[in-house]
Design a protein around this motif. Structure first.
Motif, PDB file in Angstrom:
ATOM      1  N   ILE A  80      31.306  21.859  28.597  1.00 37.94           N
ATOM      2  CA  ILE A  80      30.125  21.299  27.921  1.00 37.94           C
ATOM      3  C   ILE A  80      29.100  20.860  28.942  1.00 37.94           C
ATOM      4  O   ILE A  80      27.916  21.159  28.817  1.00 37.94           O
ATOM      5  CB  ILE A  80      30.539  20.109  27.011  1.00 37.94           C
ATOM      6  N   ARG A  81      29.523  20.166  29.965  1.00 35.58           N
ATOM      7  CA  ARG A  81      28.610  19.690  30.994  1.00 35.58           C
ATOM      8  C   ARG A  81      27.913  20.859  31.700  1.00 35.58           C
ATOM      9  O   ARG A  81      26.730  20.799  31.987  1.00 35.58           O
ATOM     10  CB  ARG A  81      29.335  18.803  31.998  1.00 35.58           C
ATOM     11  N   LYS A  82      28.670  21.927  31.935  1.00 37.14           N
ATOM     12  CA  LYS A  82      28.087  23.110  32.592  1.00 37.14           C
ATOM     13  C   LYS A  82      27.055  23.751  31.668  1.00 37.14           C
ATOM     14  O   LYS A  82      25.967  24.129  32.110  1.00 37.14           O
ATOM     15  CB  LYS A  82      29.195  24.097  32.932  1.00 37.14           C
ATOM     16  N   ARG A  83      27.369  23.861  30.375  1.00 37.53           N
ATOM     17  CA  ARG A  83      26.450  24.472  29.419  1.00 37.53           C
ATOM     18  C   ARG A  83      25.165  23.634  29.283  1.00 37.53           C
ATOM     19  O   ARG A  83      24.061  24.174  29.213  1.00 37.53           O
ATOM     20  CB  ARG A  83      27.149  24.624  28.066  1.00 37.53           C
ATOM     21  N   ILE A  84      25.294  22.335  29.277  1.00 36.50           N
ATOM     22  CA  ILE A  84      24.138  21.445  29.122  1.00 36.50           C
ATOM     23  C   ILE A  84      23.224  21.526  30.337  1.00 36.50           C
ATOM     24  O   ILE A  84      22.011  21.473  30.210  1.00 36.50           O
ATOM     25  CB  ILE A  84      24.608  19.989  28.884  1.00 36.50           C
ATOM     26  N   SER A  85      23.795  21.660  31.511  1.00 41.13           N
ATOM     27  CA  SER A  85      22.998  21.651  32.733  1.00 41.13           C
ATOM     28  C   SER A  85      22.240  22.956  32.959  1.00 41.13           C
ATOM     29  O   SER A  85      21.394  23.042  33.828  1.00 41.13           O
ATOM     30  CB  SER A  85      23.874  21.356  33.941  1.00 41.13           C
ATOM     31  N   LEU A  86      22.581  24.005  32.180  1.00 39.53           N
ATOM     32  CA  LEU A  86      21.890  25.298  32.376  1.00 39.53           C
ATOM     33  C   LEU A  86      20.502  25.278  31.815  1.00 39.53           C
ATOM     34  O   LEU A  86      20.098  24.611  30.984  1.00 39.53           O
ATOM     35  CB  LEU A  86      22.692  26.420  31.710  1.00 39.53           C
TER      36      LEU A  86
END
Length: 188
Positions: free
Chosen positions: A182-188
């Motif tokens: 989730i954190r990776k997806r949000i930071s994109l």
């Protein structure tokens, strides 16, 4: 203690006499980071206001289950155990150096008896703890894990850097690996 009075006075007006009766019953308690405020199996004797620091609520075991956080400017307690006078089924841990202003169960009963404002003070603390619990339960039923993650920090974004990610993942009901995605997806 001025913070506590200001919090109460935002809800109800207090006379100096009412405040004096209540504040004389408050005792400061200090906890280093990573120390228990109350352990599972112990009776909760206090309703506390967090002056400084933050705590997490969790069920101990092989896979600890974090189900709550409280921060400076909020009340904290194993409130169900406080009310029923039975042993707590969970632990509350100081996540950082924490200072509490606490009132014992017996002293709170005296405040209730000795002041018309006492009931309002107790009700305000109880309502705050209830609303926090209800908000989390509704979030678990109505929001995605990503929404729960984002909403956790909407009011206090600085906390994301102060709470270990494994506790955040447990709190929102997912694995640390799912939180990482989730954190990776949000930071994109």
């Amino acid at each position: 203690m001025d913070e506590i009075r200001q919090l109460f006075e935002a809800q109800v007006s207090l006379t100096d006499e009412d405040w004096s009766l209540f504040s004389q019953k408050l005792t400061p308690r200090h906890f280093p980071a990573k120390s228990p405020v109350i352990s599972a199996g112990a009776r909760e004797d206090y309703l506390s206001f967090i002056q400084k620091g933050m705590v997490r609520y969790y069920i101990p075991g092989e896979d600890e289950l974090t189900f709550g956080f409280s921060f400076a400017g909020e009340f904290m307690s194993a409130y169900d155990a406080f009310l029923t006078r039975v042993a707590s089924r969970y632990t509350i841990e100081a996540l950082s150096e924490t200072t509490l202003w606490s009132i014992s169960h017996a002293d709170l009963q005296e405040v209730y008896e000795g002041s018309a404002m006492g009931d309002r003070i107790g009700r305000h603390a109880a309502e705050g703890l209830f609303l926090k619990k209800a908000k989390r339960e509704l979030a678990l039923l109505n929001e995605s894990a990503e929404e729960r993650y984002l909403n956790l920090f909407s009011d206090r974004p600085e906390l994301i850097h102060k709470i270990p990610l494994k506790y955040i993942a447990s709190y929102i009901g997912i694995t640390p690996q799912a939180l990482s995605r989730i954190r990776k997806r949000i930071s994109l």
